[in-house]
Design a protein around this motif. Structure first.
Motif, PDB file in Angstrom:
ATOM      1  N   PHE A 286       0.820  -1.216   0.000  1.00  0.00           N
ATOM      2  CA  PHE A 286       0.000   0.000   0.000  1.00  0.00           C
ATOM      3  C   PHE A 286       0.853   1.265   0.000  1.00  0.00           C
ATOM      4  CE2 PHE A 286      -2.520   3.285   2.265  1.00  0.00           C
ATOM      5  CZ  PHE A 286      -3.529   3.428   1.326  1.00  0.00           C
ATOM      6  N   GLY A 287       1.946   1.276   0.753  1.00  0.00           N
ATOM      7  CA  GLY A 287       2.839   2.431   0.772  1.00  0.00           C
ATOM      8  C   GLY A 287       2.231   3.671   1.384  1.00  0.00           C
ATOM      9  N   PRO A 288       1.863   3.657   2.681  1.00  0.00           N
ATOM     10  CA  PRO A 288       1.265   4.844   3.314  1.00  0.00           C
ATOM     11  C   PRO A 288       2.282   5.964   3.497  1.00  0.00           C
ATOM     12  CG  PRO A 288       1.742   3.184   4.969  1.00  0.00           C
ATOM     13  CD  PRO A 288       2.032   2.549   3.637  1.00  0.00           C
ATOM     14  N   THR A 289       1.780   7.204   3.564  1.00  0.00           N
ATOM     15  CA  THR A 289       2.661   8.346   3.846  1.00  0.00           C
ATOM     16  C   THR A 289       2.777   8.596   5.346  1.00  0.00           C
ATOM     17  OG1 THR A 289       0.850   9.965   3.697  1.00  0.00           O
ATOM     18  CG2 THR A 289       2.043   9.440   1.663  1.00  0.00           C
ATOM     19  N   PHE A 290       1.804   8.116   6.127  1.00  0.00           N
ATOM     20  CA  PHE A 290       1.920   8.200   7.582  1.00  0.00           C
ATOM     21  C   PHE A 290       1.157   7.043   8.213  1.00  0.00           C
ATOM     22  CE2 PHE A 290      -2.042  10.486   6.901  1.00  0.00           C
ATOM     23  CZ  PHE A 290      -2.836  10.156   7.988  1.00  0.00           C
ATOM     24  N   LEU A 291       1.497   6.742   9.454  1.00  0.00           N
ATOM     25  CA  LEU A 291       0.863   5.668  10.200  1.00  0.00           C
ATOM     26  C   LEU A 291       0.463   6.160  11.577  1.00  0.00           C
ATOM     27  CD1 LEU A 291       3.118   2.499   9.667  1.00  0.00           C
ATOM     28  CD2 LEU A 291       0.870   2.948   8.667  1.00  0.00           C
ATOM     29  N   LEU A 292      -0.495   5.463  12.167  1.00  0.00           N
ATOM     30  CA  LEU A 292      -0.832   5.672  13.566  1.00  0.00           C
ATOM     31  C   LEU A 292      -0.825   4.308  14.240  1.00  0.00           C
ATOM     32  CD1 LEU A 292      -2.835   7.756  11.731  1.00  0.00           C
ATOM     33  CD2 LEU A 292      -2.960   8.745  14.020  1.00  0.00           C
ATOM     34  N   ALA A 293      -0.100   4.203  15.343  1.00  0.00           N
ATOM     35  CA  ALA A 293       0.078   2.903  15.976  1.00  0.00           C
ATOM     36  C   ALA A 293       0.332   3.075  17.462  1.00  0.00           C
ATOM     37  CB  ALA A 293       1.242   2.150  15.319  1.00  0.00           C
ATOM     38  N   MET A 374       2.260   8.460  14.132  1.00  0.00           N
ATOM     39  CA  MET A 374       1.742   8.937  15.408  1.00  0.00           C
ATOM     40  C   MET A 374       1.605   7.752  16.344  1.00  0.00           C
ATOM     41  SD  MET A 374      -1.089  11.828  14.406  1.00  0.00           S
ATOM     42  CE  MET A 374      -0.563  13.395  13.697  1.00  0.00           C
ATOM     43  N   SER A 375       2.036   7.948  17.582  1.00  0.00           N
ATOM     44  CA  SER A 375       2.021   6.876  18.569  1.00  0.00           C
ATOM     45  C   SER A 375       1.201   7.303  19.771  1.00  0.00           C
ATOM     46  CB  SER A 375       3.451   6.534  19.008  1.00  0.00           C
ATOM     47  OG  SER A 375       3.448   5.573  20.035  1.00  0.00           O
ATOM     48  N   GLY A 376       0.384   6.387  20.270  1.00  0.00           N
ATOM     49  CA  GLY A 376      -0.425   6.670  21.447  1.00  0.00           C
ATOM     50  C   GLY A 376      -0.832   5.378  22.116  1.00  0.00           C
ATOM     51  N   GLY A 377      -1.578   5.491  23.192  1.00  0.00           N
ATOM     52  CA  GLY A 377      -2.066   4.322  23.906  1.00  0.00           C
ATOM     53  C   GLY A 377      -1.230   3.989  25.125  1.00  0.00           C
ATOM     54  N   SER A 378       0.081   4.194  25.040  1.00  0.00           N
ATOM     55  CA  SER A 378       0.988   3.998  26.163  1.00  0.00           C
ATOM     56  C   SER A 378       2.294   4.709  25.840  1.00  0.00           C
ATOM     57  CB  SER A 378       1.231   2.506  26.434  1.00  0.00           C
ATOM     58  OG  SER A 378       1.794   1.871  25.298  1.00  0.00           O
ATOM     59  N   ALA A 379       3.202   4.738  26.808  1.00  0.00           N
ATOM     60  CA  ALA A 379       4.449   5.479  26.628  1.00  0.00           C
ATOM     61  C   ALA A 379       5.372   4.770  25.647  1.00  0.00           C
ATOM     62  CB  ALA A 379       5.145   5.650  27.966  1.00  0.00           C
ATOM     63  N   MET A 380       6.034   5.565  24.791  1.00  0.00           N
ATOM     64  CA  MET A 380       6.996   5.008  23.854  1.00  0.00           C
ATOM     65  C   MET A 380       8.413   5.226  24.382  1.00  0.00           C
ATOM     66  SD  MET A 380       7.392   5.605  19.764  1.00  0.00           S
ATOM     67  CE  MET A 380       8.590   4.634  18.824  1.00  0.00           C
ATOM     68  N   THR A 394       9.524  10.482  11.538  1.00  0.00           N
ATOM     69  CA  THR A 394       9.256  11.188  12.788  1.00  0.00           C
ATOM     70  C   THR A 394       8.047  10.583  13.470  1.00  0.00           C
ATOM     71  OG1 THR A 394      10.120  13.249  11.861  1.00  0.00           O
ATOM     72  CG2 THR A 394       8.753  13.416  13.840  1.00  0.00           C
ATOM     73  N   VAL A 395       8.259  10.001  14.641  1.00  0.00           N
ATOM     74  CA  VAL A 395       7.160   9.439  15.420  1.00  0.00           C
ATOM     75  C   VAL A 395       6.647  10.515  16.370  1.00  0.00           C
ATOM     76  CG1 VAL A 395       6.434   7.648  17.033  1.00  0.00           C
ATOM     77  CG2 VAL A 395       8.135   7.119  15.267  1.00  0.00           C
ATOM     78  N   ILE A 396       5.411  10.913  16.168  1.00  0.00           N
ATOM     79  CA  ILE A 396       4.788  11.973  16.958  1.00  0.00           C
ATOM     80  C   ILE A 396       4.011  11.317  18.093  1.00  0.00           C
ATOM     81  CG2 ILE A 396       3.173  13.906  16.907  1.00  0.00           C
ATOM     82  CD1 ILE A 396       3.717  13.986  13.812  1.00  0.00           C
ATOM     83  N   GLU A 397       4.560  11.392  19.293  1.00  0.00           N
ATOM     84  CA  GLU A 397       3.901  10.750  20.421  1.00  0.00           C
ATOM     85  C   GLU A 397       2.859  11.692  21.019  1.00  0.00           C
ATOM     86  OE1 GLU A 397       4.948   8.144  24.434  1.00  0.00           O
ATOM     87  OE2 GLU A 397       6.538   9.239  23.381  1.00  0.00           O
ATOM     88  N   GLY A 398       1.707  11.128  21.343  1.00  0.00           N
ATOM     89  CA  GLY A 398       0.628  11.906  21.938  1.00  0.00           C
ATOM     90  C   GLY A 398       0.032  11.181  23.121  1.00  0.00           C
ATOM     91  N   TYR A 399      -0.980  11.797  23.697  1.00  0.00           N
ATOM     92  CA  TYR A 399      -1.609  11.246  24.901  1.00  0.00           C
ATOM     93  C   TYR A 399      -3.097  11.555  24.869  1.00  0.00           C
ATOM     94  CZ  TYR A 399      -3.321  11.369  29.729  1.00  0.00           C
ATOM     95  OH  TYR A 399      -4.074  11.211  30.859  1.00  0.00           O
TER      96      TYR A 399
END
Length: 630
Positions: A286-293, A374-380, A394-399
């Motif tokens: 598929f080749g995504p330009t961004f991911l959320l995980a 983008m990363s969320g759900g728990s601490a990276m 660039t992994v953008i961590e959020g809360y």
């Protein structure tokens, strides 16, 4: 700093509902590809193929998606679903879920997500508490689960099954319903209309239904899309942004991704499996330009890359590249905050040298186009985030929480502070209460818990959400999560210990799949460890050791010695009173199926303590382990 606020960039339109964006996009850009769905291997199949092998992607335009949503909405009306009715969805992440969400929203109905791994008792509770009138399941096993409890659900009238052609049947039933009927229902939906009720995964106690409105999702998604235009809009690359959604749509994070993508015109695809063997081929094709995980996914991707390098005899090169990437990204971070000059000339040369050898190959495994995640759900893990940044992602961590419609804070993509969960997103305020608890205020904060005014009153304080998490704000408003109030361990000596930091450090060792600290009313802190089967197999082959199963390896002295080094290293981050003084390797793993993990892969601590009571007693009974050096 005690409070930090960011003004909203977008205000939700009070007369608008979520489905309106589907019809608006179809009117303005009918040929825009808004989704990609997998072509079924079986040409007679009516549903999306469940795995990437032997299948390809094809685009669904805005006009095509609008037409499918409208046809399904007509059928749902014809089948008796009315404005305000609640319809449960029990399925993995797939195209049909998105289609159903928007069809139900078009007529003012409320989809109620149910995790596909839910037990019969969990299904009974969610469908009963929400008074669901119908349930749409993925396959026969789900239908049997719902069927086993339907006698205790007086409001449940219909069960549809996706893999039995349910959507085709529903759409066919509504062919005589005029378009104007859908328009009439859609016009009645406002930002205050309830969009969905998402049940918390329940690390403790019975799940509570979080009531989220159309306005909650719009406040969340529109502000995120606007602030992160470089991510959602693929700014400067001359291409449409795209993402592969593999997070559970039963979880608020996955739901936010879906809504944000549809509203932003991002090309959205679905992958139902989180297994690397399924996920990696889908990413490549598929080749995504961004991911959320969630962080667990990034950890497994990094682990897979390291193992492949070692198996090909290039483990040394990978480790050097890894360290260079971490140092390079850390130097960039310091420069962004005025704390240093940036990478030295020598470090820039090293980084460039490893670009083709390692970093480009890592990005190729992820599809080749990925630049943000983008990363969320728990601490990276901070070091992992730095590596990906140095490798060009660039992994953008959020809360955030279910109660905040996913993110309430996130790192700016051009100025991330790795290890933190970022600043308040636009339209949000973050407050640190007197006891250190994080409070959140904003348009994405939920309306309350369904049928539970006591819990609502305990959580919502004059419009502020008391999150239950502990944290601090630095001088620039970046939030750092330090623990969870209900997870604090208090030893018999009165020492309070937040377990997350040490758990994450110990779990950073490849052999460790899960780690949970124990020690309430005990003389010292201990740890329960489980082994990663794939990493164990790789470690044994690499070190010329006998091939033991995880259950056998739990008692192997060489494995214990390796893990002891990991624990000793982790202990350097805390005081002796807070350190892990004993650990026990379990012969089993923590899994969602066993009831020891939530569907979002968080530890069910109370369940683990009950399940592992014998192991915990053995841990503290062993005076030899208690003498672990720190």
């Amino acid at each position: 700093m005690r409070e930090f606020s960011v003004p909203a960039l977008v205000r939700a339109q009070r007369t608008e509902g979520l489905a309106d964006s589907v019809f608006r996009t179809a009117e303005e850009t009918p040929l825009l590809p808004v989704l990609s769905r997998r072509t079924a291997i079986n040409p007679d199949a009516t549903d999306e193929a469940p795995s990437p092998q032997g299948a390809t992607w094809h685009d669904v335009t805005a006009a095509q998606f609008r037409d499918e949503v409208q046809a399904l909405a007509k059928g749902l009306l014809q089948q008796g679903i009315r404005f305000g009715d609640r319809v449960a969805l029990m399925s993995r992440t797939r195209f049909e879920w998105t289609l159903l969400d928007y069809a139900l929203w078009s007529i003012g109905a409320q989809p109620i997500p149910v995790y596909p791994t839910s037990s019969a008792e969990q299904v009974r509770w969610i469908l009963g508490d929400s008074h669901a009138v119908a349930c749409i399941v993925e396959h026969e096993d789900h239908a049997m689960t719902v069927g086993s409890v339907c006698d205790s659900l007086p409001t449940l009238r219909r069960i549809w099954q996706l893999d039995a052609g349910a959507l085709r049947q529903i759409a066919f039933a509504g062919r005589s319903v005029p378009d104007e009927e859908i328009e009439r229902h859609r016009a009645a939906v406002t930002s205050d209309t309830v969009a969905t009720i998402i049940y918390t995964s329940g690390t403790t106690g019975r799940p509570k239904g979080c009531v989220l409105t159309h306005g909650n999702f719009m406040a969340e998604c529109d502000n995120l899309v606007t602030q992160y235009e470089s991510v959602f809009g693929a700014k400067g690359r001359g291409e449409q942004a795209s993402t592969l959604l593999f997070l559970p749509l039963a979880h608020v994070f996955g739901r936010m991704v879906q809504v944000g993508a549809i509203r932003a015109g991002v090309r959205l695809a679905h992958e139902p499996s989180l297994r690397p063997a399924d996920l990696l081929p889908s990413l490549a094709s598929f080749g995504p330009t961004f991911l959320l995980a969630v962080p667990y996914i990034f950890e497994k991707l990094l682990q897979r890359a390291r193992q492949r390098a070692e198996e090909s005899g290039r483990g040394g090169i990978f480790e050097k590249a890894y360290n260079a990437a971490v140092r390079y990204a850390a130097a960039q971070e310091r420069a962004a905050f005025g704390e240093g000059p940036g990478p030295t000339a020598a470090l820039r040369m090293q980084h460039q040298f490893y670009e083709s050898l390692v970093y480009g190959k890592v990005r190729a495994v992820l599809g080749g186009k990925l630049r943000h995640a983008m990363s969320g759900g728990s601490a990276m893990n901070r070091e992992h985030a730095l590596f990906f940044k140095g490798a060009g992602v660039t992994v953008i961590e959020g809360y955030g929480l279910t109660e905040t419609t996913a993110a309430s804070t996130a790192n700016p993509p051009d100025r991330p502070r790795f290890g933190s969960v970022g600043q308040a997103i636009p339209g949000t305020s973050v407050l640190i209460a007197e006891d250190g608890e994080v409070w959140v205020h904003g348009g994405q904060v939920f309306q309350g818990y369904l049928n539970n005014p006591e819990a609502t009153e305990d959580t919502l304080r004059n419009g502020w959400l008391a999150t239950g998490d502990l944290g601090r704000l630095d001088s620039e408003g970046y939030l750092w999560i330090t623990g969870r109030k209900k997870e604090i361990i208090v030893t018999s000596g009165g020492k309070s210990v937040a377990p997350v930091t040490l758990e994450d450090r110990i779990r950073n060792h490849p052999l460790v799949n899960h780690c949970m600290l124990v020690g309430d009313n005990r003389p010292f802190v201990g740890a329960l460890l489980t082994l990663d089967p794939e990493a164990l197999d790789h470690w044994q082959r690499r070190n010329g050791r006998p091939q033991l199963s995880p259950a056998q390896a739990a008692h192997d002295p060489d494995i214990h010695a390796e893990l002891q080094r990991a624990v000793v290293t982790a202990n350097t981050a805390v005081s002796r009173a807070e350190s892990v003084r004993a650990f026990r390797v379990l012969a089993m793993d923590f899994t969602e199926q066993s009831g020891l993990l939530t569907p979002s892969l968080k530890l069910r601590r109370r369940a683990i303590i009950r399940h592992c009571a014998v192991d915990i007693e053995a841990l503290y009974a062993s005076s030899a382990q208690a003498a672990l050096s720190t």
